[in-house]
Design an enzyme around this catalytic site. Sequence first.
Site, short mmCIF file in Angstrom:
data_model
loop_
_atom_site.label_atom_id
_atom_site.label_comp_id
_atom_site.label_asym_id
_atom_site.label_seq_id
_atom_site.Cartn_x
_atom_site.Cartn_y
_atom_site.Cartn_z
N ASP A 156 36.66 167.07 -34.20
CA ASP A 156 35.77 166.47 -34.67
C ASP A 156 37.31 165.31 -35.45
OD1 ASP A 156 33.36 164.76 -36.50
OD2 ASP A 156 34.57 163.67 -35.96
C1 GLC Z 1 33.65 161.21 -36.33
C2 GLC Z 1 32.37 161.71 -35.97
C3 GLC Z 1 32.55 162.33 -35.13
C4 GLC Z 1 32.77 161.05 -33.60
C5 GLC Z 1 34.05 161.02 -33.92
C6 GLC Z 1 34.95 159.52 -33.44
O1 GLC Z 1 34.31 160.95 -37.86
O2 GLC Z 1 31.99 162.64 -37.24
O3 GLC Z 1 31.32 162.49 -34.39
O4 GLC Z 1 32.68 160.97 -32.73
O5 GLC Z 1 34.81 160.95 -35.41
O6 GLC Z 1 34.79 158.77 -33.29
#
Ligand code: GLC
Length: 729
Positions: free
Chosen positions: A261
């Site tokens: 993430d």
């Molecule tokens: C965010 C989310 C994730 C998302 C990523 C990119 O913090 O947790 O679901 O795809 O960052 O935006």
Amino acid sequence: MKKTFILATLLAFTGLTASAQTYLNPNAPIEERIKDALSRMTTHEKIKMLHAQSKFTSAGVPRLGIRQLNMDDGPHGVREELEWNTWNPARWTNDSIVAFPSLTCLASTWNRDLSDAYGNAVSEEFAFRGKDIMLGPGVNIQRTPLNGRAFEYMGEDPYLAGEMAVPYIKAAQANGVACCLKHFVLNDQEIDRFGVNVNVSERAMREIYLRPFQKAVDQAHVYTIMGSYNMWKNVHCCHNDELLNGILKKEWNWDGALISDWGGTTNTMEAALGGLDIEMGTYTDGKTKESNFGYDDYYLGNPFEKLIKEGKIPMSVLDEKVSRVLRVIFRTAMNPNKVIGNQCSETHYDVCRQIGEEGIVLLKNDKNILPLNPSKYKKYSQILVVGENATRSLTQGGGSSELKTLRDISPLEELQRQYEQMIMYAQGYYSGRAMYDHVDRLNPQKQDSLKAEALEMAKGADLIIFIGGLNKNTRQDCENGDREGYDLPYGQNELISELAKIQKNIVVVTFGGNPYNMPWLKEVAGVVHCWYLGSEAGKALVNVLNGTVSPSGKLPVTFAQKYEDYPYVQYGQEAYPGVNKQVYYKEDIFVGYRHFTTNNVKPLFPFGFGLSYTTFAYGKPTATMEGNNIVVKTTITNTGKVAGKEVAQVYSSAPQSDLPRPSKELKGFAKTKLLEPGESETLRITIPKNELNYYDETTHGWALTTGTYTFHVGANVDDIKGKVEVEVK
Ligand code: GLC
């Protein structure tokens, strides 16, 4: 002889040429392409492939003509283009897209065909925008009705979540677009999401939280998975050796690439040895702050390369990661069959609307106040619409899943279009702008005047449609924060009650990703819950309100009578949201209806509940063993006056044993086609025997209790129409 010789030489030559460029040969087997590409890459090129080179891309190998991977949010549609290296919108003028309904709405359709249609349509939009990986779907389990991101997930039951994720993923990947199943694993709250450590029994981990991911790996062969921010066994899930190497890659034999993430990576050694393949978003605090670190400074950048060069980490570790990333590249970016796709086609809007229409849940319909079909509403001379969600765009806000739409039909717009001059509107309350992480200071005087105006106008209405609920504002179904209570915000409860005192012909329509408290339920005639409906919200809602479509949505979550009835609440803060960043899933496997049914806690609306404008009769169910499957059959008949669809659900009760087990567990379901009045359809629901397994913590493996199982066939978990016993050996 001569001809053969020439032919043989030609073949050899072609073969030679082909082998000279196997990785570029679209017809060569992917594993051959990977091997060949790997043999041509320098160590530094391999390292660069393992981390971001921008906000949403990871590097390819320009020198060799190996494409970079373009990723983007989110589960409900393609996020607006951001600047290469910041969280700022790139302000493109061609990136407005279709916002599809939230995944909780998709789950609520209980319609696998719509999941397939959803995955196909949304991935066509991703492909058209040149994306190779779509960062979704999400299948975290809704153990608390306060989870800020529940609207992106598929309910409280692992079987339903898995079943409804698989067709979406298969369809998307058939288009050459990788899904990125998230957030692996136990990201079931937003409070302290970056650091909370989840303590959960091995059995609950396996039977509830890992189960939907395992099904997506086994049955949809999902190409990428996103590690979650939180910890398990005090190790970050983005590089957790036991979770990623042990369970995901070894036990489940998964061949995809694990993507962190954004900002979920915390150190090089764990990232290198703990199963992470692509590091994204490091050095951001999630969405607001950007440091000036170069991408080569990522944990899997120079620091990792140094350890490889010093021989502290074997090259095989690097090659294993790069192979996985190359596999994604050859399955997507360099896949000759990847579709071109399209954007904002009427086909996509139709899919969007159908999912909305079938995901909307009719919770109450006293005196058949609904549908408001033309013959009926003529007697209403004035329809008053009250509530901010009648006009507010709900495709914005919510965090990373927010979308920039070309079309965003609001309920009020569509109501006015269909009911013309009869519609009056009062906002009733306000909530401030859709923001990612600020809460506007709300002005009580403004609230009061909006309320007074609505109550005044209610006196002249002979029907009220209240349209409210949550709205993806901060802590109202939004990433990075949970709801602060089970009630609807902005004074809606009081407003609804006061409106109902003035006009008892009142229908409450709510949007939101979570169950909520309904103190006014007895005071209103109708309740309709919509989740989030996306670009065609107004059309989908009004088509249900006016009877064009008979509602067939079924709750993928339990609506409790009161917050305290949720199973974890009795265990206090430790069970949610945790103490000192340690949270304990003390309800164990008894999440959602598993608790309510087993412990006889009466819900406000049970799991699987949803009314229709027609009625259905269930024939006596039968069940037979067919190989390794239990096949349950039941005949559904439309016994009402209008056409409609029904979802037959099958819950299993295991034979008595000293192992604590829920009294019912969802193990199968099927949705009828549109049945005309008087029409019947026999549904055949196949339950693989291994769906009856439980996880044995002594052997650390799945086991099956043999004996007599009862299969309950019903319209929801508490409305069983018939049951049948099967001897399972
Ligand atoms: C965010 C989310 C994730 C998302 C990523 C990119 O913090 O947790 O679901 O795809 O960052 O935006």
